[in-house]
Write an enzyme that holds these catalytic residues in place. Structure first.
Site, short mmCIF file in Angstrom:
data_model
loop_
_atom_site.label_atom_id
_atom_site.label_comp_id
_atom_site.label_asym_id
_atom_site.label_seq_id
_atom_site.Cartn_x
_atom_site.Cartn_y
_atom_site.Cartn_z
CG ASP A 45 -0.54 -0.15 -3.67
OD1 ASP A 45 -0.13 0.50 -2.68
OD2 ASP A 45 -1.71 -0.11 -4.08
CD GLU A 46 1.07 4.41 -1.04
OE1 GLU A 46 1.04 5.65 -0.90
OE2 GLU A 46 0.23 3.64 -0.56
CG ASP A 54 -2.08 3.75 -4.53
OD1 ASP A 54 -1.61 3.84 -3.38
OD2 ASP A 54 -2.92 2.89 -4.85
N1 DCP Z 1 -3.79 -3.80 2.33
C1 DCP Z 1 -4.06 -4.66 3.39
N2 DCP Z 1 -4.81 -4.23 4.46
C2 DCP Z 1 -5.29 -2.96 4.51
C3 DCP Z 1 -5.00 -2.07 3.45
C4 DCP Z 1 -4.27 -2.53 2.37
O1 DCP Z 1 -3.63 -5.82 3.35
N3 DCP Z 1 -6.01 -2.55 5.55
C5 DCP Z 1 -3.02 -4.29 1.19
C6 DCP Z 1 -3.94 -4.81 0.11
C7 DCP Z 1 -3.94 -3.73 -0.94
C8 DCP Z 1 -2.56 -3.10 -0.77
O2 DCP Z 1 -2.23 -3.26 0.60
O3 DCP Z 1 -4.16 -4.23 -2.26
C9 DCP Z 1 -2.50 -1.65 -1.18
O4 DCP Z 1 -3.36 -0.89 -0.35
P1 DCP Z 1 -4.17 0.36 -0.86
O5 DCP Z 1 -4.59 1.12 0.34
O6 DCP Z 1 -3.40 1.09 -1.91
O7 DCP Z 1 -5.52 -0.26 -1.47
P2 DCP Z 1 -5.79 -1.00 -2.84
O8 DCP Z 1 -4.64 -0.93 -3.77
O9 DCP Z 1 -6.29 -2.36 -2.55
O10 DCP Z 1 -7.01 -0.18 -3.42
P3 DCP Z 1 -7.03 1.29 -4.09
O11 DCP Z 1 -7.50 1.07 -5.51
O12 DCP Z 1 -8.02 2.05 -3.30
O13 DCP Z 1 -5.64 1.84 -4.03
CA CA Z 2 -3.55 0.98 -4.20
CA CA Z 3 -1.38 2.22 -1.61
#
Ligand code: DCP
Ligand code: CA
Ligand code: CA
Length: 365
Positions: free
Chosen positions: A109-110, A9
């Site tokens: 992203d995963e 991720d």
């Molecule tokens: N995303 C979004 N709205 C949300 C959750 C996520 O638009 N409620 C989008 C933005 C994030 C991407 O999806 O960058 C990936 O979500 P993740 O849950 O993996 O969160 P992040 O990558 O941002 O943070 P982390 O470092 O916790 O994985």
């Molecule tokens: Ca992420």
């Molecule tokens: Ca993710």
């Protein structure tokens, strides 16, 4: 052989992509926002970097609230641009796919991946492969990610979650129960707030409690199928395999132009990066296409496309650049206003689908 499953991720994905594009914002709180447009600040935060999260700003927080929490902290607000993150995501997935047995993308992203064969069931080797994956993502895309390795998807996912940000956690099969034990059930893959509430009402809070729970009780609350999954996930015995995603029927790349224009040469120049991404994607998937389309989204947001179908499948997108240019020239001739966004799409894909055409099938060579 012991199964070796991984989950990767990317850290604070959209915000990290923005930081890479503009490193000078790195030390400030960075918010990627979806502006709904009603008022200047209406909308929500899509994601935030860790600097912003220190102040309680993360995905889903309204922009007004985020601004209040970050008052005096010099935050950077950036409009979300999905096509940009998709293009980075595609490159990262291809990069990882080339280093594992099977890859199943599970979100932008995963992804889950299987290393059983390449690591020969050995967790030490798997750990080395995972380190190399992290290095390659950092070297090629400047992105940090978190990886979990374990004997099932649920364990691997919990591993990457726990390793965040930037870490690697390898859960040896024998240590699975102790790794899972004390965790809150909400952290299990596939367990949302609703399921958690029901579990709480049954007196089940930790993963260990769920693993020990009475099967009949779970079945009454969740039905046979979900009950079986919950029980398996909690004991790290969920057996779902990593499955390569379905082959898509088309690939495309769309970009926003720096200035509204209809000049085909200028359009092609600005599309060069996107065209190259698309080209590499086809190469790494060993996929050819027969139909090429140019897409233009006008300043009034209407969309026009022009397509060309080739007699024989095309392997290398750059070899038909003249055709792409010609299609944009046609779009430009018929346009009564400027292009705001432009893109290239390839379809009628062949190759790597492991599927022979009907004629090949009927006439074995
Ligand atoms: N995303 C979004 N709205 C949300 C959750 C996520 O638009 N409620 C989008 C933005 C994030 C991407 O999806 O960058 C990936 O979500 P993740 O849950 O993996 O969160 P992040 O990558 O941002 O943070 P982390 O470092 O916790 O994985
Ligand atoms: Ca992420
Ligand atoms: Ca993710």
């Amino acid at each position: 052989m012991a199964r070796v499953i991984g989950h990767v991720d990317l850290d604070y994905f959209y915000a990290q992509v923005e930081e890479i594009e503009n490193p000078s914002i790195r030390d400030r709180p960075v918010l990627v926002c979806v502006f709904s447009g009603r008022t200047e600040d209406s909308g929500v935060v899509s994601t935030a970097n860790y600097r912003a999260r220190e102040f309680g700003v993360s995905s889903g927080v309204p922009i007004v609230v985020a601004k209040r929490r970050l008052q005096g902290k010099d935050p950077v607000l950036i409009r979300m641009e999905l096509a940009k993150y998709e293009s980075v995501s595609d490159r990262v997935m291809e990069l990882i796919r080339s280093q594992v047995d099977v890859l199943e993308q599970a979100g932008i992203d995963e992804a889950f991946f299987d290393l059983t064969k390449s690591a020969r069931g050995d967790y030490g080797s798997a750990s080395e492969i995972a380190k190399r994956i992290k290095e390659s993502v950092l070297n090629d895309e400047h992105l940090t990610c978190s990886i979990g390795i374990g004997r099932s998807k649920a364990v691997a996912k919990l591993g990457s979650d726990t390793a965040k940000p930037g870490g690697l956690i390898v859960v040896l099969p024998d240590l699975t129960e102790s790794f899972l034990g004390k965790m809150d059930v909400i952290r299990l893959y596939g367990v949302g707030p609703k399921t958690t509430d029901t579990l709480r009402s049954l007196g089940i809070r930790t993963v260990a409690e769920l693993a020990r729970a009475d099967t009949a009780t779970l079945e009454v609350a969740f039905g046979k199928k979900l009950a079986a999954y919950l029980h398996a996930a909690a004991s790290g015995t969920d057996s779902d395999s990593v499955k390569e995603n379905q082959a898509p029927s088309q690939f495309s790349r769309i970009i926003t132009l720096k200035d509204d224009t209809t000049d085909p040469e200028e359009v092609m120049a600005q599309l060069a990066g996107a065209e190259n991404d698309l080209r590499n994607k086809l190469v790494s998937r060993n996929t050819s296409f027969r139909t090429l389309s140019a897409i233009a989204i006008m300043t009034d947001l209407s969309t026009k496309t022009r397509s060309k179908t080739f007699e024989t499948p095309v392997k290398d997108l750059s070899s038909v650049r003249n055709s792409t240019l010609e299609l944009f020239a046609q779009l430009s001739d018929s346009a009564d206003r400027g292009f705001r966004r432009v893109g290239i799409r390839v379809s009628d894909l062949t190759g790597n689908q492991d599927q022979k055409s009907l004629s090949e099938f009927l006439q074995p060579s």
